[in-house]
Design an enzyme around this catalytic site. Sequence first.
Site, PDB file in Angstrom:
ATOM      1  N   ASP A 159       0.783  -1.236   0.000  1.00  0.00           N
ATOM      2  CA  ASP A 159       0.000   0.000   0.000  1.00  0.00           C
ATOM      3  C   ASP A 159       0.819   1.293   0.000  1.00  0.00           C
ATOM      4  O   ASP A 159       0.749   2.112  -0.915  1.00  0.00           O
ATOM      5  CB  ASP A 159      -0.979  -0.011   1.172  1.00  0.00           C
ATOM      6  CG  ASP A 159      -0.315  -0.317   2.513  1.00  0.00           C
ATOM      7  OD1 ASP A 159       0.856  -0.713   2.539  1.00  0.00           O
ATOM      8  OD2 ASP A 159      -0.988  -0.176   3.549  1.00  0.00           O
ATOM      9  N   GLU A 212     -10.411  -6.822   8.401  1.00  0.00           N
ATOM     10  CA  GLU A 212      -9.125  -6.879   7.720  1.00  0.00           C
ATOM     11  C   GLU A 212      -9.277  -7.427   6.305  1.00  0.00           C
ATOM     12  O   GLU A 212      -8.526  -7.037   5.408  1.00  0.00           O
ATOM     13  CB  GLU A 212      -8.135  -7.731   8.511  1.00  0.00           C
ATOM     14  CG  GLU A 212      -7.677  -7.106   9.820  1.00  0.00           C
ATOM     15  CD  GLU A 212      -6.826  -5.870   9.606  1.00  0.00           C
ATOM     16  OE1 GLU A 212      -5.585  -5.973   9.678  1.00  0.00           O
ATOM     17  OE2 GLU A 212      -7.403  -4.779   9.351  1.00  0.00           O
ATOM     18  N   THR A 244       2.558   8.390   6.257  1.00  0.00           N
ATOM     19  CA  THR A 244       1.634   7.264   6.309  1.00  0.00           C
ATOM     20  C   THR A 244       1.167   6.985   7.738  1.00  0.00           C
ATOM     21  O   THR A 244       0.204   6.256   7.941  1.00  0.00           O
ATOM     22  CB  THR A 244       2.276   6.000   5.701  1.00  0.00           C
ATOM     23  OG1 THR A 244       1.265   5.038   5.417  1.00  0.00           O
ATOM     24  CG2 THR A 244       3.329   5.408   6.621  1.00  0.00           C
TER      25      THR A 244
END
Length: 643
Positions: A258, A351, A462
Amino acid sequence: MEAAAGRKLGFIFLLLCLHSDLSLADSVTPDEAKLLRDEVHEMFYHAFNGYMDNAFPLDELRPMSCAGEDTLGGYALTLIDSLDTLALLGDRDRFASSVEWIGKNIRFDINKTVSLFETTIRVLGGLLSAHLIASDYATGMRVPSYNNQLLNLAEDLARRLLPAFDTPTGIPFGSVNLLHGVDKHESKITSTAGGGTLTLEFGVLSRLTNNPIFEQVTKNAVRGLWARRSKLNLVGAHINVFTGEWTQKDAGIGTSIDSFYEYLLKAYLLFGDEEYLYIFQEAYSAAMHYLYHDPWYVEVNMDSAAIVWPLFNSLQAFWPGLQVLAGDIDPAIRTHAAFLSVWRRYGFTPEGFNLASLSVQHGQKSYPLRPELIESTYWLYKATRDPRYLDAGRDMVASLQYGTRCPCGYCHISDVEHHHQEDHMESFFLAETVKYLWLLFDLAVGPDNLVENGPYKYVFSTEGHLLPATPQISLVREHCLYHGAYCRSEDLRQSYRVSEADNEKQESNDSRFYAGWTKARRYSSDTPTSDPTAITGLIKGVCPGLTHGQKFGISYVYPTEEDHAYDTAKQKEQTHEESHSVVVLTEPNFEVHHAYETAEQTEPAHEQSHSVVVLPEPNFDRTLTDYSDDHNDNQTHESDVTS
């Protein structure tokens, strides 16, 4: 077959919307937005005070039992991670006292093996962000007694992390001991996110200390990963840092990959370095071509683009926010709506949510207080001012308050279907989750905070840390960045083979920068995104007439017999590791060895294109329903890539 699969995924989205318990309440009013902002403020202090009273100076809080635990390194992790949130909320006293305590009491000369990724984004990022706030009168949070203590700690910590980068590929180990370096038994397998999500923090440190080593090693890591991409411009999830071989070839935008995408764009926004923009454009185009099945994203084999994993995982939820920064609003709106439908169905995002069975993925039922969907909600509201995102924020506050609130903080949810609580609270709940919620409602009320009204534009790491675009950090240099040798030399021979695609990309520089991070605009589903602004007039020192490969020194290189002989000789002198089929040239160098020159004279150029290679469309003969839960039970997850 692809059209049929696309229709199937669209139908899945419709089913979720129809079967989700969507709120029919009126839209959030300005008065309600103020109340919600104040409620989020109280949420932060319920958790922060719970940590300080019951867990400090241990790393993290156990909110159900009102105790603490060391989870990363034993250096007051939650306090460090919370510093810039305290500043954002305007809490001068708590911010100043926390900065002073950390400066006097935290040391990193300890015998602890820590995650490079987590330590960088949580600790190094937290220290740097707080330093930049505490040392600057313009922020309104200047600490009178402050004398660069946090910056000194950050530099000391980063030096202790540097041994992780000592690998043949430049891609770092996943863990490092703060006292002894990398253990000889340390795993050589790391995630793409773990190796490619370090550029912001290390780059800022280099610019604050005038020491280029930190920025250099993290940039080399990104180059090492990108040079090993597939012909489709996709990267896998896990890689061997010594051989450069991919050990897991599933390409996606979620788990283990990601923030690699995220830091490509954000490094450009913060540093103005075109190389990151170029890589981002190529990587983003490939992701949208091969991974995007409107409005969902799937995981595919990085070489063939065959679907291997029809799953929404919670870490994908950052993507619409990143698309806002890139100026690609319309797909962000649709994807966010799809992800939000999962939240509303369960009260949280699990998740993993299986798109074939329309159910929570086996073994991935938890919600560890993740911020990603909230982050994207904030960015979409900032870009569109659409009240639907305030409504989404209200639902999220309700879920957190009624589902996760514990006596001393907020608990993980171990099962989103039954809302079972777990006695743990990650530090990123205070660094990100409540921060983005507070910013969302403060923006609706009429913002009065450091991010919206401060002296600088901020890029969020992040981990949600505030990194300002100050002149010291972001001022573009007045010379050719990273490729000055090409500007000074009359001999433009390359030290690697040039692809036909790169030859067609002579540097008139057609790269584009979308200014979505600086201006808020109203969008609807019928409104096109803003016109991109060409960057050629903004970036000085761009050398004309160069290919992307020449400018950035990144290229595929196929091994030749001469190369093999050269590598063999080098191995005997330096290492017993096998040679690599991919070469990363970190800086342009005209002192190329004879083997490469000979190869160029005798062989035509053969190099994989940097642009997206359009291959036959992925094969959808195998329907999504063929993918059962059991098929994916052995999916690898990078436990340390948590935010």
